[in-house]
Design an enzyme around this catalytic site. Structure first.
Site, PDB file in Angstrom:
ATOM      1  N   THR A  34       4.924   9.689  13.548  1.00  0.00           N
ATOM      2  CA  THR A  34       5.959   9.829  14.593  1.00  0.00           C
ATOM      3  C   THR A  34       5.504   9.718  16.158  1.00  0.00           C
ATOM      4  O   THR A  34       4.556  10.508  16.422  1.00  0.00           O
ATOM      5  CB  THR A  34       6.764  10.757  14.276  1.00  0.00           C
ATOM      6  OG1 THR A  34       7.369  10.798  13.018  1.00  0.00           O
ATOM      7  CG2 THR A  34       7.990  11.074  15.318  1.00  0.00           C
ATOM      8  N   GLY A  35       6.355   9.056  17.025  1.00  0.00           N
ATOM      9  CA  GLY A  35       5.871   9.317  18.432  1.00  0.00           C
ATOM     10  C   GLY A  35       5.692   8.016  18.901  1.00  0.00           C
ATOM     11  O   GLY A  35       5.733   6.997  18.358  1.00  0.00           O
ATOM     12  N   ASP A  65      -0.991   8.335  12.180  1.00  0.00           N
ATOM     13  CA  ASP A  65      -0.172   9.005  13.068  1.00  0.00           C
ATOM     14  C   ASP A  65      -0.749   9.514  14.435  1.00  0.00           C
ATOM     15  O   ASP A  65      -2.121   9.255  14.782  1.00  0.00           O
ATOM     16  CB  ASP A  65       0.109  10.351  12.494  1.00  0.00           C
ATOM     17  CG  ASP A  65       1.431  11.139  12.897  1.00  0.00           C
ATOM     18  OD1 ASP A  65       2.064  10.616  14.023  1.00  0.00           O
ATOM     19  OD2 ASP A  65       1.692  12.049  12.021  1.00  0.00           O
ATOM     20  N   GLY A  66      -0.025   9.712  15.641  1.00  0.00           N
ATOM     21  CA  GLY A  66      -0.497  10.209  16.771  1.00  0.00           C
ATOM     22  C   GLY A  66      -0.816  11.577  16.897  1.00  0.00           C
ATOM     23  O   GLY A  66      -0.827  12.261  15.868  1.00  0.00           O
ATOM     24  N   ASP A  94      -1.275  15.181  20.050  1.00  0.00           N
ATOM     25  CA  ASP A  94      -1.224  15.596  21.444  1.00  0.00           C
ATOM     26  C   ASP A  94      -2.256  16.153  22.170  1.00  0.00           C
ATOM     27  O   ASP A  94      -2.500  15.931  23.434  1.00  0.00           O
ATOM     28  CB  ASP A  94       0.075  16.594  21.492  1.00  0.00           C
ATOM     29  CG  ASP A  94       1.347  16.308  20.864  1.00  0.00           C
ATOM     30  OD1 ASP A  94       2.044  15.190  21.456  1.00  0.00           O
ATOM     31  OD2 ASP A  94       1.894  16.661  19.928  1.00  0.00           O
ATOM     32  N   GLY A 154       2.883  17.729  17.530  1.00  0.00           N
ATOM     33  CA  GLY A 154       4.582  18.188  17.105  1.00  0.00           C
ATOM     34  C   GLY A 154       5.172  18.028  18.523  1.00  0.00           C
ATOM     35  O   GLY A 154       6.398  18.498  18.453  1.00  0.00           O
ATOM     36  N   GLY A 171       6.477  15.431  19.510  1.00  0.00           N
ATOM     37  CA  GLY A 171       7.475  14.566  19.092  1.00  0.00           C
ATOM     38  C   GLY A 171       8.534  15.426  18.011  1.00  0.00           C
ATOM     39  O   GLY A 171       9.440  14.405  17.759  1.00  0.00           O
ATOM     40  N   GLU A 196       5.102  15.813   9.050  1.00  0.00           N
ATOM     41  CA  GLU A 196       3.717  15.121   9.396  1.00  0.00           C
ATOM     42  C   GLU A 196       2.559  15.830   8.751  1.00  0.00           C
ATOM     43  O   GLU A 196       1.749  15.199   8.032  1.00  0.00           O
ATOM     44  CB  GLU A 196       3.374  15.074  10.917  1.00  0.00           C
ATOM     45  CG  GLU A 196       4.270  14.296  11.662  1.00  0.00           C
ATOM     46  CD  GLU A 196       4.064  14.241  13.118  1.00  0.00           C
ATOM     47  OE1 GLU A 196       4.275  13.382  13.937  1.00  0.00           O
ATOM     48  OE2 GLU A 196       3.847  15.250  13.841  1.00  0.00           O
TER      49      GLU A 196
HETATM   50  C1  5RP Z   1       5.245  14.005  16.471  1.00  0.00           C
HETATM   51  C2  5RP Z   1       3.931  13.929  16.845  1.00  0.00           C
HETATM   52  C3  5RP Z   1       3.249  12.902  17.841  1.00  0.00           C
HETATM   53  O1  5RP Z   1       2.322  12.376  17.095  1.00  0.00           O
HETATM   54  C4  5RP Z   1       2.634  13.574  19.096  1.00  0.00           C
HETATM   55  O2  5RP Z   1       3.596  14.097  19.822  1.00  0.00           O
HETATM   56  C5  5RP Z   1       2.171  12.257  19.733  1.00  0.00           C
HETATM   57  O3  5RP Z   1       3.209  11.496  20.292  1.00  0.00           O
HETATM   58  P1  5RP Z   1       2.907  10.271  21.276  1.00  0.00           P
HETATM   59  O4  5RP Z   1       2.145   9.178  20.670  1.00  0.00           O
HETATM   60  O5  5RP Z   1       4.455   9.979  21.656  1.00  0.00           O
HETATM   61  O6  5RP Z   1       2.365  10.877  22.458  1.00  0.00           O
HETATM   62  O7  5RP Z   1       3.026  14.870  16.775  1.00  0.00           O
HETATM   63  O8  5RP Z   1       5.467  15.390  15.936  1.00  0.00           O
END
Ligand code: 5RP
Length: 228
Positions: free
Chosen positions: A29-30, A85-86, A88, A99, A101, A107
């Site tokens: 997600t993100g 997955d991404g 932060d 998190g 996002g 996740e």
């Molecule tokens: C969502 C997440 C995302 O993977 C994290 O926030 C990174 O998001 P982005 O790719 O928009 O920077 O943990 O819960």
């Protein structure tokens, strides 16, 4: 290269290198995972891949379904071959904060069910120590959430209830999130054990020993690989 171009480049590299025909794939997600899902859509629609996917949020599920990707419930697969997955923050030991996002619980469940977890970030997410750039998201029950805040702050942070306009942000699981800003997180394993015993806490955004691979997109066009 713009920040979004860095995200797209690392997302596409991850899908090209780690997703094989016939796999069960976890969708992150993100804004970085968004590009990975688009590339997975291309594999399905243009290259004829047969993939079964599990989503980590309603948002990612809707994106995937709009691209014609098969999405099933996590309970309906025995295990997930790879999740992309991404994150932060990523530290030198591949420990993560996730998190921002708002999808941390799903996740974490999907990551735990995955044979490999490929984390895709741009270079702004790489830190020497967790907690130095971003707050640690903690998902809490609505019931007693203000009491939960005091217990979180007793761990040495400033806990801010995440908002969506004038209302608290509500996760896909119907809960609230506190963004807990520490000066830094010197011992993430200890902190995780303290946070997760606070009544009302569902889980937190520390993803420890979860990533098997971290791919980091740099502004000079290179993609750094850590792990497998
Ligand atoms: C969502 C997440 C995302 O993977 C994290 O926030 C990174 O998001 P982005 O790719 O928009 O920077 O943990 O819960």
């Amino acid at each position: 290269m713009s920040n979004d171009a860095l995200k797209k480049a690392v997302a596409e590299r991850a899908v090209n290198d780690y997703v094989k025909d016939g796999m069960v794939v976890g969708l992150g997600t993100g804004s970085t995972a968004y590009h990975a899902i688009n590339r997975i859509g291309e594999l399905v629609n243009k290259e004829g891949y047969k993939l079964t996917c599990v989503a980590t949020s309603v948002r990612s599920e809707e994106q995937a379904k709009s691209l014609g990707i098969t999405v099933v419930d996590v309970n309906d697969v025995e295990s997930i071959d790879v999740t992309i997955d991404g994150a932060d923050e990523v530290d030198p030991d591949m420990q993560l904060i996730k998190g921002l996002g708002g999808a941390l619980i799903r996740e974490k469940i999907v990551a735990a069910a995955s044979q490999s977890e490929v984390i895709i970030v741009d270079e702004t997410k790489a830190v020497d120590m967790l907690g130095t750039k971003c707050a640690l998201p903690v998902e809490v029950l609505k019931f007693g959430y203000q009491k939960t805040k005091y217990a979180l702050e007793a761990q040495g942070c400033k806990a801010t209830l995440r908002m969506n306009g004038d209302e608290p942000f509500v996760t896909d699981n119907g809960n609230y999130i506190y963004d807990c800003k520490f000066e830094s997180i010197k011992n993430p394993f200890f902190l995780e054990s303290r946070i997760n015993v606070i009544p009302g806490t569902v889980d937190n955004g520390l993803f420890l020993n979860t990533a098997s691979t971290v791919l980091i997109s740099h502004s000079d066009g290179t993609i750094e690989k850590r792990g497998l």
